[in-house]
Design a protein around this motif. Structure first.
Motif, short mmCIF file in Angstrom:
data_model
loop_
_atom_site.label_atom_id
_atom_site.label_comp_id
_atom_site.label_asym_id
_atom_site.label_seq_id
_atom_site.Cartn_x
_atom_site.Cartn_y
_atom_site.Cartn_z
N ARG A 74 45.74 97.46 50.98
CA ARG A 74 44.84 96.98 49.93
C ARG A 74 43.81 98.02 49.51
O ARG A 74 43.54 98.20 48.33
CB ARG A 74 44.10 95.72 50.41
CG ARG A 74 44.96 94.51 50.55
CD ARG A 74 44.19 93.38 51.25
NE ARG A 74 44.97 92.17 51.36
CZ ARG A 74 45.79 91.91 52.36
NH1 ARG A 74 45.93 92.76 53.35
NH2 ARG A 74 46.47 90.78 52.36
N ALA A 75 43.20 98.67 50.48
CA ALA A 75 42.10 99.60 50.19
C ALA A 75 42.59 101.03 49.96
O ALA A 75 41.82 101.89 49.55
CB ALA A 75 41.09 99.58 51.33
N GLY A 76 43.84 101.30 50.25
CA GLY A 76 44.36 102.64 50.06
C GLY A 76 43.91 103.62 51.14
O GLY A 76 43.76 104.81 50.88
N LYS A 77 43.69 103.10 52.36
CA LYS A 77 43.22 103.97 53.45
C LYS A 77 44.27 105.00 53.86
O LYS A 77 43.94 106.12 54.20
CB LYS A 77 42.86 103.12 54.67
CG LYS A 77 41.66 102.23 54.46
CD LYS A 77 40.41 103.02 54.45
CE LYS A 77 39.64 102.77 55.72
NZ LYS A 77 38.42 103.51 55.77
N LYS A 78 45.52 104.60 53.83
CA LYS A 78 46.61 105.51 54.20
C LYS A 78 47.33 105.96 52.93
O LYS A 78 47.87 105.15 52.20
CB LYS A 78 47.60 104.83 55.15
CG LYS A 78 47.03 104.48 56.50
CD LYS A 78 46.77 105.74 57.28
CE LYS A 78 46.27 105.41 58.68
NZ LYS A 78 46.06 106.60 59.46
N PRO A 79 47.33 107.25 52.65
CA PRO A 79 47.97 107.72 51.42
C PRO A 79 49.49 107.75 51.53
O PRO A 79 50.05 107.87 52.62
CB PRO A 79 47.41 109.14 51.27
CG PRO A 79 47.13 109.57 52.67
CD PRO A 79 46.71 108.33 53.41
N VAL A 80 50.14 107.65 50.40
CA VAL A 80 51.59 107.86 50.32
C VAL A 80 51.90 108.36 48.92
O VAL A 80 51.42 107.83 47.92
CB VAL A 80 52.41 106.60 50.72
CG1 VAL A 80 52.14 105.44 49.81
CG2 VAL A 80 53.88 106.91 50.79
N TYR A 81 52.66 109.44 48.87
CA TYR A 81 53.02 110.12 47.62
C TYR A 81 54.54 110.11 47.48
O TYR A 81 55.27 110.05 48.47
CB TYR A 81 52.55 111.58 47.64
CG TYR A 81 51.08 111.72 47.89
CD1 TYR A 81 50.17 111.64 46.84
CD2 TYR A 81 50.58 111.93 49.17
CE1 TYR A 81 48.81 111.77 47.05
CE2 TYR A 81 49.22 112.06 49.40
CZ TYR A 81 48.34 111.98 48.34
OH TYR A 81 46.99 112.09 48.56
#
Length: 159
Positions: A74-81
């Motif tokens: 939800r908060a985008g704490k762990k990035p993923v590209y």
């Protein structure tokens, strides 16, 4: 983690995984939150995203449906590209990994935006071919056609 129908790659922590095991009567052989996610996906599908509490980036491959799902917390704490160009698609939690694997070109509009505001807007990155999965979103990727559909599973404005 592998399963006969699903494969899961997970980076993060699910804070309520013990409660979810009890609530959904999940039969797990370990105390790992990763196994909890795999069992939850087996039981609920993508609806599991609505019940988990944590910080994560994950990818789940459904062998039967030939679909890959890449989700972000939800908060985008762990990035993923992810990189998508032609018949190539790959994903990683770090930009450096993708730029080492694929030729990329600079996105000057994104760079200008970064220099002006100090951040990249939405899912932009410094590269034209690489995008960031937005927080609270999941990508549904048909692994036969590489068609990517982005779905927002959580929105702060709903709360």
């Amino acid at each position: 983690m592998f399963h006969k129908e699903f494969a899961l790659m997970f980076n993060g922590e699910i804070y309520n995984h013990s409660e979810l095991r009890a609530q959904y009567q999940l039969n797990c052989s370990s105390t790992s939150d990763t196994e909890t996610l795999l069992k939850l996906f087996e039981k609920l599908g993508l609806k599991m995203l609505n019940v988990i509490d944590g910080m994560f980036a994950m990818a789940i491959y459904d062998r039967n449906k030939k679909k890959l799902y890449i989700a972000r917390d939800r908060a985008g704490k762990k990035p993923v590209y992810y990189y998508k160009k032609g018949n190539e698609l790959s994903f990683a939690s770090e930009l450096n990994t993708l730029i080492k694997l694929h030729p990329t070109t600079l996105n000057y509009d994104s760079l200008n935006e970064y220099f002006f505001t100090g951040l990249f807007f939405e899912k932009h990155t410094p590269y034209n071919e690489i995008k960031e999965v937005k927080n609270g979103c999941v990508l549904e990727i048909n692994t036969q056609t590489l068609n990517v559909i982005e779905k927002q599973w959580w929105n702060i404005q709903d709360f």
